[in-house]
Write a protein that holds these residues in place. Structure first.
Motif, mmCIF file in Angstrom:
data_model
loop_
_atom_site.group_PDB
_atom_site.id
_atom_site.type_symbol
_atom_site.label_atom_id
_atom_site.label_comp_id
_atom_site.label_asym_id
_atom_site.label_seq_id
_atom_site.Cartn_x
_atom_site.Cartn_y
_atom_site.Cartn_z
ATOM 1 N N THR A 240 0.853 -1.188 0.000
ATOM 2 C CA THR A 240 0.000 0.000 0.000
ATOM 3 C C THR A 240 0.889 1.239 0.000
ATOM 4 O O THR A 240 1.721 1.413 0.894
ATOM 5 C CB THR A 240 -0.918 0.041 1.233
ATOM 6 O OG1 THR A 240 -1.761 -1.108 1.240
ATOM 7 C CG2 THR A 240 -1.791 1.295 1.208
ATOM 8 N N THR A 241 0.728 2.072 -1.009
ATOM 9 C CA THR A 241 1.419 3.353 -1.063
ATOM 10 C C THR A 241 0.371 4.457 -1.172
ATOM 11 O O THR A 241 -0.726 4.241 -1.682
ATOM 12 C CB THR A 241 2.385 3.426 -2.257
ATOM 13 O OG1 THR A 241 1.681 3.118 -3.466
ATOM 14 C CG2 THR A 241 3.534 2.443 -2.072
ATOM 15 N N ALA A 242 0.710 5.636 -0.681
ATOM 16 C CA ALA A 242 -0.244 6.746 -0.679
ATOM 17 C C ALA A 242 0.506 8.050 -0.892
ATOM 18 O O ALA A 242 1.558 8.280 -0.288
ATOM 19 C CB ALA A 242 -1.019 6.785 0.633
ATOM 20 N N TYR A 243 -0.064 8.907 -1.743
ATOM 21 C CA TYR A 243 0.566 10.170 -2.103
ATOM 22 C C TYR A 243 -0.415 11.317 -1.893
ATOM 23 O O TYR A 243 -1.553 11.267 -2.372
ATOM 24 C CB TYR A 243 1.036 10.127 -3.567
ATOM 25 C CG TYR A 243 1.953 8.954 -3.820
ATOM 26 C CD1 TYR A 243 3.304 9.022 -3.493
ATOM 27 C CD2 TYR A 243 1.454 7.754 -4.330
ATOM 28 C CE1 TYR A 243 4.144 7.935 -3.681
ATOM 29 C CE2 TYR A 243 2.284 6.657 -4.530
ATOM 30 C CZ TYR A 243 3.628 6.751 -4.201
ATOM 31 O OH TYR A 243 4.456 5.662 -4.385
ATOM 32 N N VAL A 255 6.822 9.263 -6.351
ATOM 33 C CA VAL A 255 6.285 7.982 -6.843
ATOM 34 C C VAL A 255 7.413 7.097 -7.368
ATOM 35 O O VAL A 255 7.464 5.887 -7.091
ATOM 36 C CB VAL A 255 5.225 8.234 -7.934
ATOM 37 C CG1 VAL A 255 4.783 6.919 -8.569
ATOM 38 C CG2 VAL A 255 4.020 8.966 -7.349
ATOM 39 N N ALA A 256 8.352 7.695 -8.102
ATOM 40 C CA ALA A 256 9.469 6.929 -8.661
ATOM 41 C C ALA A 256 10.343 6.320 -7.575
ATOM 42 O O ALA A 256 11.041 5.326 -7.815
ATOM 43 C CB ALA A 256 10.315 7.823 -9.569
ATOM 44 N N ARG A 307 12.838 16.541 -3.804
ATOM 45 C CA ARG A 307 12.873 17.815 -4.514
ATOM 46 C C ARG A 307 13.965 17.847 -5.573
ATOM 47 O O ARG A 307 13.931 18.688 -6.487
ATOM 48 C CB ARG A 307 13.058 18.970 -3.534
ATOM 49 C CG ARG A 307 14.396 19.022 -2.803
ATOM 50 C CD ARG A 307 14.392 20.077 -1.703
ATOM 51 N NE ARG A 307 15.666 20.209 -1.021
ATOM 52 C CZ ARG A 307 16.057 19.474 0.000
ATOM 53 N NH1 ARG A 307 15.256 18.508 0.448
ATOM 54 N NH2 ARG A 307 17.224 19.659 0.575
ATOM 55 N N SER A 308 14.965 16.969 -5.483
ATOM 56 C CA SER A 308 16.039 16.918 -6.485
ATOM 57 C C SER A 308 15.910 15.708 -7.392
ATOM 58 O O SER A 308 16.841 15.366 -8.113
ATOM 59 C CB SER A 308 17.410 16.900 -5.796
ATOM 60 O OG SER A 308 17.600 18.061 -5.021
ATOM 61 N N GLY A 309 14.759 15.061 -7.347
ATOM 62 C CA GLY A 309 14.565 13.823 -8.095
ATOM 63 C C GLY A 309 14.374 12.659 -7.142
ATOM 64 O O GLY A 309 14.193 12.833 -5.937
ATOM 65 N N SER A 310 14.385 11.462 -7.675
ATOM 66 C CA SER A 310 14.175 10.283 -6.835
ATOM 67 C C SER A 310 15.282 10.178 -5.789
ATOM 68 O O SER A 310 16.417 10.599 -6.002
ATOM 69 C CB SER A 310 14.129 9.014 -7.687
ATOM 70 O OG SER A 310 15.363 8.819 -8.353
ATOM 71 N N ASP A 311 14.937 9.611 -4.630
ATOM 72 C CA ASP A 311 15.879 9.464 -3.517
ATOM 73 C C ASP A 311 15.717 8.058 -2.965
ATOM 74 O O ASP A 311 14.891 7.792 -2.102
ATOM 75 C CB ASP A 311 15.587 10.508 -2.433
ATOM 76 C CG ASP A 311 16.612 10.491 -1.300
ATOM 77 O OD1 ASP A 311 17.379 9.514 -1.199
ATOM 78 O OD2 ASP A 311 16.642 11.449 -0.515
ATOM 79 N N LEU A 312 16.511 7.135 -3.483
ATOM 80 C CA LEU A 312 16.438 5.759 -3.006
ATOM 81 C C LEU A 312 17.124 5.589 -1.659
ATOM 82 O O LEU A 312 16.810 4.654 -0.917
ATOM 83 C CB LEU A 312 17.045 4.806 -4.041
ATOM 84 C CG LEU A 312 16.051 4.173 -5.012
ATOM 85 C CD1 LEU A 312 15.150 3.185 -4.285
ATOM 86 C CD2 LEU A 312 15.209 5.207 -5.723
ATOM 87 N N SER A 313 18.033 6.508 -1.309
ATOM 88 C CA SER A 313 18.717 6.381 -0.016
ATOM 89 C C SER A 313 17.720 6.416 1.136
ATOM 90 O O SER A 313 17.819 5.635 2.086
ATOM 91 C CB SER A 313 19.746 7.498 0.162
ATOM 92 O OG SER A 313 20.881 7.271 -0.626
ATOM 93 N N VAL A 314 16.749 7.328 1.081
ATOM 94 C CA VAL A 314 15.795 7.410 2.184
ATOM 95 C C VAL A 314 14.859 6.204 2.187
ATOM 96 O O VAL A 314 14.442 5.745 3.254
ATOM 97 C CB VAL A 314 15.015 8.740 2.142
ATOM 98 C CG1 VAL A 314 14.015 8.786 0.997
ATOM 99 C CG2 VAL A 314 14.321 8.992 3.467
ATOM 100 N N ILE A 315 14.549 5.661 1.033
ATOM 101 C CA ILE A 315 13.723 4.446 0.970
ATOM 102 C C ILE A 315 14.478 3.283 1.602
ATOM 103 O O ILE A 315 13.922 2.505 2.397
ATOM 104 C CB ILE A 315 13.336 4.108 -0.480
ATOM 105 C CG1 ILE A 315 12.705 5.321 -1.185
ATOM 106 C CG2 ILE A 315 12.413 2.906 -0.513
ATOM 107 C CD1 ILE A 315 11.458 5.860 -0.534
#
Length: 496
Positions: A240-243, A255-256, A307-315
Motif C-alpha cells: 500500500t502506497t499513498a501520495y 512515486v518513482a 525535490r532533487s529527483g528520486s531518492d532511493l537512499s531514504v527508501i
C-alpha cells in the motif's frame, strides 16, 4: 437463549468472583514510568499490553477526534491501580466491564479498577475519549500535526498519547486494529493491511490491522486527500502506497522512489534476513514536516526528500528500520545507535550494490571529512543524550562508521551473519547495545569490547585499527554522498 434462572445464577457467580478477587489482596499500584533515563515519564508498569483496538471518528474541519480504545493486557503483578500515557479528555473507563475511577494529569491517565487485578489475569480496558489533538501539549511537546485537509500522527519518540491511551515505550509492543471514520472523500492510512473501507451516512470508515508486535511510536495515521495505491509485491505481500494531493513538482519523483519499496525490501531481505512483517509500502503526505519515519510496514516521507529527483537512499534507510528499530526495538532510547547506525549503513551497502561508491569509500570520505578536533566527535553514539539522540553526524554517520569498523575487523561473512543473527535473536522484542556486542562476539569468535568502546563510547575520533587501515583506499567522493547527506540531514531533524 438462556433462562432467567441461568442469568440470575451467572450474575451471582460473577459477583462472588469479583468479591473473591477483591478479598484475595489489596495489590499495589503499577509504576508510572519504565525508568528510561532519556524520558523519565515515559511508559508504565504493572501490566503488559497485547492488543489495541482503536475505533475513532475524526473531523478535519475542527480537528475533533473521538472514539473508544479497547486495550487487552495482562497484569504482571497484583494490580490495584495502573496508568496509561494519554493527553486527551477521558469520558469514561471500564475495566473488565466494571466502571473504574480515574484521574487525568495531562500526560497520564491513572485508573483504579473496582477490584484488585491478580497477577497473570487478563485485563480488558475500555476508554471512551474525545478532544482536539493539535491543542494538546505533553511534557512540552505538541506532536500532532494538523494539515489543510486532515492531520497526521507521525513522530518519534512520542506520538501515541496524542491520539490514544498507551503504554508509550518500545519495550511494550502490541498488535493493533485501527478504525477511523472520516467524511466521505477523505482517506485514512495506517499500518498493516487495509481490511475494509465502507461509506455510510456520509462517512467512510477505514479499518487497518497490524498482526505483528508493534511499538507505540511506530503506530500512525495519516488523514487527508490521498491517492492510495494497492498491489502485491514479488514476495506475495500486500503493498500500500499513498501520495498526498498537494505534492506539486515533487509528485513524480516521490512515486518513482516509493514505488520501488518492494525492490528495496527484496534486496534488504538478502542482507538482513526475511522481511519480518505482513505488509509493506509508504506514504508521502502533501505537507512538509521535516523528516521521514519508519512506521511499521509503512514509512512516511517528507516530500522534500524528492525535490532533487528520486531518492532511493531514504527508501533504503527507512525500510532497513523495519528490521533495525521495528522488528528489534531499542530497550532504552540510549540504544538509538541500534536503529540509526544500522539504517545509515544500509544506505552505504545500497550505494555499494549500485556502483555509486563502496562502503569503504564512504567510510574514508566521512572519517576524513570531520577533523579530530571537531567537537562532533565528543558526542557518543552509544549514549548521545536525549538532546543529541538524532544527531546527524554522531548517531547516523559515526554509527555507520562503527559498523564498517566491525565489518573490516570480523570479515564480510561474519559481519553479515551477525546482522541476521541479531534480528533472529531479538525479533518482535527489544535489545541493548551490550546484547548486540554479545551476539557479535559469539558469531565472530572475536573479542570486540575494545572496538565498540572506541567507536561508540569514546569522546574522540577513533584511531583506525589495523584491519580498517589496511582496507582503506585513496579518499574520494562517491557518487552517492550528496544523496546520503541530503537524506541524513532531513532524517536528523526529527523532533523529540
Amino acid at each position: 437463549m438462556r433462562s432467567p434462572a441461568f442469568v440470575a445464577l451467572a450474575t451471582t457467580v460473577a459477583g462472588l468472583l469479583l468479591a473473591g478477587t477483591a478479598a484475595a489482596g489489596t495489590g499495589s499500584p503499577g509504576g508510572q514510568t519504565v525508568g528510561d533515563p532519556y524520558y523519565p515519564t515515559d511508559g508504565n508498569t504493572g501490566y503488559d499490553v497485547g492488543h489495541y483496538d482503536l475505533r475513532l471518528q475524526y473531523q478535519p474541519a475542527s480537528d475533533q477526534l473521538s472514539g473508544t480504545a479497547t486495550i487487552l493486557a495482562t497484569a504482571t503483578q497484583d494490580l490495584s491501580q495502573f496508568s496509561f500515557d494519554f493527553g486527551l479528555h477521558t469520558d469514561s473507563v471500564l475495566v473488565n466491564n466494571f466502571p473504574a475511577t480515574y484521574t487525568s494529569t495531562g500526560s497520564k491517565l491513572v485508573i483504579t479498577p473496582a477490584a484488585t487485578l491478580p497477577k497473570g489475569s487478563p485485563i480488558t480496558v475500555v476508554v471512551r475519549y474525545d478532544g482536539i489533538p493539535s491543542q494538546v501539549t505533553i511534557n512540552g511537546e505538541k506532536d500532532w500535526l494538523r494539515t489543510p485537509d486532515g492531520a497526521q500522527a507521525v513522530q518519534e519518540p512520542h506520538i501515541a498519547a496524542f491520539w490514544y491511551p498507551a503504554n508509550d515505550h518500545p519495550t511494550d509492543k502490541a498488535t493493533y486494529d485501527v478504525s477511523v471514520a472520516v467524511p466521505d472523500g477523505t482517506q485514512v492510512v495506517s499500518n498493516g493491511v487495509l481490511v475494509s473501507s465502507r461509506s455510510q451516512l456520509g462517512q467512510t470508515r477505514w479499518n487497518w490491522r497490524s498482526t505483528k508486535p508493534q511499538a507505540t511510536y511506530l503506530t500512525f495515521i495519516a488523514i487527508g486527500k490521498y491517492d492510495i495505491r494497492q498491489g502485491t509485491g514479488p514476495d506475495g505481500l500486500p503493498v500500500t502506497t499513498a501520495y498526498g494531493a498537494n505534492l506539486g513538482a515533487n509528485h513524480d519523483a516521490a512515486v518513482a522512489s516509493v514505488e520501488r519499496t518492494p525492490e528495496v525490501l527484496a534486496w534488504e531481505s538478502t542482507v538482513f534476513g526475511p522481511y519480518p512483517f505482513e505488509a509493506e509500502g509508504g506514504v508521502v503526505p502533501g505537507v512538509q514536516f521535516g523528516f521521514a519515519l519508519e512506521n511499521q510496514t509503512r514509512p512516511v516521507y517528507d516530500p522534500r526528500f524528492f525535490r532533487s529527483g528520486s531518492d532511493l537512499s531514504v527508501i533504503v534507510h527507512e525500510n532497513a528500520h523495519q528490521w533495525f528499530g521495528d522488528a528489534v526495538s531499542v530497550h532504552r532510547w540510549s540504544d538509538i545507535w541500534l536503529n540509526e547506525g544500522f539504517a545509515s549503513y544500509a544506505e552505504w551497502l545500497w550505494s555499494e550494490k549500485e556502483g555509486e561508491g563502496t562502503a569503504q569509500q564512504l567510510f574514508d570520505y566521512y572519517y576524513n571529512s570531520v577533523p579530530a578536533s571537531d567537537p562532533q566527535w565528543q558526542t557518543l553514539p552509544g549514549d548521545p543524550g536525549a538532546d543529541n539522540q538524532f544527531s546527524d553526524f554522531a548517531v547516523y554517520t559515526r554509527g555507520a562508521l562503527t559498523l564498517h569498523a566491525l565489518r573490516t575487523t570480523v570479515g564480510d561473512d561474519a559481519f553479515f551473519a551477525i546482522l541476521k543473527a541479531w534480528v533472529a535473536a531479538r525479533k518482535y522484542s527489544d535489545g541493548t547495545i551490550d546484547q548486540f556486542i554479545g551476539i557479535a562476539e559469539k558469531v565472530s569468535g572475536k573479542p570486540l569490547h575494545d572496538l565498540f568502546q572506541q567507536w561508540l563510547f569514546t569522546p574522540a575520533r577513533p584511531t583506525l585499527s589495523a584491519p580498517v587501515a589496511a582496507a582503506r583506499v585513496a579518499p574520494s567522493v562517491p557518487k552517492s554522498v550528496a544523496e546520503i547527506d541530503r537524506t541524513n540531514a532531513l532524517l536528523a531533524t526529527s523532533k523529540h
